[in-house]
Design an enzyme around this catalytic site. Structure first.
Site, PDB file in Angstrom:
ATOM      1  N   GLY A 231       0.824  -1.203   0.000  1.00 56.48           N
ATOM      2  CA  GLY A 231       0.000   0.000   0.000  1.00 56.48           C
ATOM      3  C   GLY A 231       0.855   1.249   0.000  1.00 56.48           C
ATOM      4  N   SER A 232       0.301   2.313   0.533  1.00 54.33           N
ATOM      5  CA  SER A 232       0.956   3.613   0.478  1.00 54.33           C
ATOM      6  C   SER A 232       2.091   3.725   1.491  1.00 54.33           C
ATOM      7  CB  SER A 232      -0.056   4.726   0.751  1.00 54.33           C
ATOM      8  OG  SER A 232      -0.451   4.704   2.112  1.00 54.33           O
ATOM      9  N   LYS A 234       2.608   6.209   3.502  1.00 56.61           N
ATOM     10  CA  LYS A 234       2.093   6.758   4.762  1.00 56.61           C
ATOM     11  C   LYS A 234       1.565   5.649   5.663  1.00 56.61           C
ATOM     12  CE  LYS A 234      -1.378   9.950   6.625  1.00 56.61           C
ATOM     13  NZ  LYS A 234      -2.482  10.894   6.298  1.00 56.61           N
ATOM     14  N   VAL A 235       0.725   4.786   5.118  1.00 56.85           N
ATOM     15  CA  VAL A 235       0.170   3.695   5.925  1.00 56.85           C
ATOM     16  C   VAL A 235       1.255   2.675   6.255  1.00 56.85           C
ATOM     17  CG1 VAL A 235      -1.575   1.872   6.018  1.00 56.85           C
ATOM     18  CG2 VAL A 235      -2.110   4.053   4.917  1.00 56.85           C
ATOM     19  N   GLY A 236       2.147   2.419   5.297  1.00 57.31           N
ATOM     20  CA  GLY A 236       3.232   1.479   5.549  1.00 57.31           C
ATOM     21  C   GLY A 236       4.125   1.909   6.693  1.00 57.31           C
ATOM     22  N   GLU A 253       5.680  -3.478   0.883  1.00 56.33           N
ATOM     23  CA  GLU A 253       5.758  -3.106  -0.531  1.00 56.33           C
ATOM     24  C   GLU A 253       4.964  -1.817  -0.685  1.00 56.33           C
ATOM     25  OE1 GLU A 253       7.682  -4.597  -2.552  1.00 56.33           O
ATOM     26  OE2 GLU A 253       8.136  -6.373  -1.359  1.00 56.33           O
TER      27      GLU A 253
END
Length: 485
Positions: A231-232, A234-236, A253
């Protein structure tokens, strides 16, 4: 769409059940706005039930002969082959992907399943020498136990399969949380196919939920030992922070800001084709997509004219039309964000060689040039049909500009001299780079992953063994050790 009626549930411990949350995740077709289904969200209680079911089922599965485990994946492949037409229809409806994109997604999903069949046999142990007489050192490769998988919306079926299949093949159990915009193709559909293929109950669980309901329970729960997140950035970053606090291994990833670089000796027509595909495949909603196209000033005029003309010819519209190149973005919020990004760039002085119109979730391509080198837009991921053209003078400046981002996922360089391209590629801070090709590639046995803010760890091939197994040292003393006291 029968799949959307049948799979609007959680799948926990081999049972299809409603979530007990007080609100629903509503699943829409991003092209026409049709409501596909609604799914009551899973709560923290269901997260616990899913992980506990996985924990119980994994013990026997981990001890199962790997030759037996791989039979499940052979049956999964046959099911996908038999139902490819209806699977394609479901993915196109939920994701808004064109027919070409959906075909590619299913093809690659099958390739990863074929690799999973081989992975079942690749958790190899070793015997290591010892400086101590009579000592035998055995190094075992064992399943980590339970893996938490969080998959994205852009290739939901493929990117769920990509982590789920190898984790299961290597003897683990899985709890899968698909993206809220693709709960069926990224979650329920995967579970249904494995269920029909005979995967024992509890080994694959699907929870459809949102952080607004469960907070960090999916990551903090004590059962999973590894979290695989796609995912993104920011969330990662958040996933990594929470997982580290609980001593969990992560495979991340994340996003990219890839560049496709056109050197002065490139085949211009071929480079144009590669660049258009690299930027606009699946509306640019691809982590490896070429946000930036860097062109040597010696060929800038020719490349730009041909590139803009080809982009202008792309058909925007119904993703089920075989003639469509660019379908909808995943939702109206994303379409509005991309539109605002282009408008802001033009207001700040960028030149719009093409300025695409927005109609609902359909966003026509924009080609921007003339951005100042310090523009934040050159350094961020753009998840939509917008491309930035950047001129440069010589290879040294091209290397500097390509690396001028916090991301490092993929990229490509076009040149008439292959070894010049390889030398260029070695200087770029990315996990993947391609000479005379597109920036968007994924192959089952080649390590996939990024540097810098594009992620941690690798997937595919032997990297899957590293990601989803752990090593255990067992020593045997043949004879008697001598102790100092």
């Amino acid at each position: 769409m029968s799949y959307f009626d049948e799979l609007a549930y959680q799948f926990i411990g081999g049972e299809w059940r409603s979530g007990s949350g007080s609100w629903d995740i509503v699943d829409f077709n991003p092209y026409n706005g049709e409501k596909l289904t609604s799914i009551p969200v899973a709560t923290v209680e269901e997260i616990d039930l899913a992980y506990r079911a996985a924990e119980r089922a994994q013990r026997e599965w981990g001890a199962t002969n790997p030759y037996t485990r791989r039979l499940v994946f052979e049956r999964v492949l046959r099911i996908i082959d038999d139902r490819e037409a209806e699977l394609s229809e479901a993915i196109a409806a939920e994701v808004g992907g064109t027919l070409a994109k959906v075909g590619f997604e299913l093809h690659l999903a099958k390739e990863f399943l074929r690799e999973a069949i081989q992975l079942a046999l690749r958790a190899e142990g070793r015997i290591l020498p010892s400086p101590i007489d009579g000592k035998e050192n055995r190094l075992y490769r064992l399943p980590v136990g339970v893996v938490g998988v969080i998959s994205p919306f852009n290739f939901p079926f493929l990117l769920s399969i990509k982590s789920v299949a190898p984790a299961l093949a290597l003897g683990n159990a899985v709890v899968l949380k698909p993206h809220q915009n693709t709960p069926v193709c990224g979650g329920g559909l995967v579970a249904r196919i494995f269920e029909e293929a005979g995967l024992p109950a509890g080994l694959l669980n699907v929870v459809v939920t949102d952080i607004a309901e469960i907070g960090d329970a999916l990551i903090e729960h004590p059962v999973p030992k590894t979290i695989s997140f796609t995912g993104s950035e920011k969330v990662g970053r958040h996933v990594a922070t929470v997982a580290a606090a609980h001593f969990k291994h992560t495979v991340l990833e994340l996003g990219g800001n890839s560049a496709l670089v056109v050197l002065d000796d490139a085949d211009i027509d071929y480079a144009v084709d590669a660049a258009v595909f690299s930027r606009f495949v699946h509306q640019g909603q691809v982590c490896m997509a070429a946000n930036r196209v860097l062109v040597d000033r010696a060929v800038e005029r020719e490349f730009t004219e041909k590139f803009v003309a080809k982009v202008a010819s792309l058909k925007v519209g119904d993703p089920t039309d075989p003639q469509t190149h660019i379908g909808p973005l995943i939702n109206e919020g994303q379409a509005e964000a991309i539109t605002a990004l282009v408008d802001r760039a033009v207001a700040d002085g960028a030149s719009a060689l093409l300025h695409g119109e927005t109609r609902g979730t359909l966003v026509a391509p924009s080609v921007l040039s003339g951005l100042p080198e310090d523009s934040p837009l050159l350094r961020q991921e753009i998840f939509g049909p917008v491309v930035l053209l950047v001129p440069f003078d010589g290879d040294e400046e091209a290397v500097r500009l390509t690396n001028a981002t916090s991301f490092g996922l993929s990229g490509a360089v076009h040149t008439g001299d292959t070894e010049r391209g390889v030398r260029f590629a070695k200087r770029i801070d990315t996990g993947m780079f391609h000479v005379n090709d597109a920036t968007v590639h994924d192959e089952p046995i080649v390590p996939f992953g990024g540097e810098k803010h594009s992620g941690v760890g690798r997937l595919n091939g032997d990297a899957m063994v590293e990601a989803f197994t752990t090593t255990k040292w067992i020593s045997i003393q043949h004879g008697r050790s001598q102790f100092p006291f």
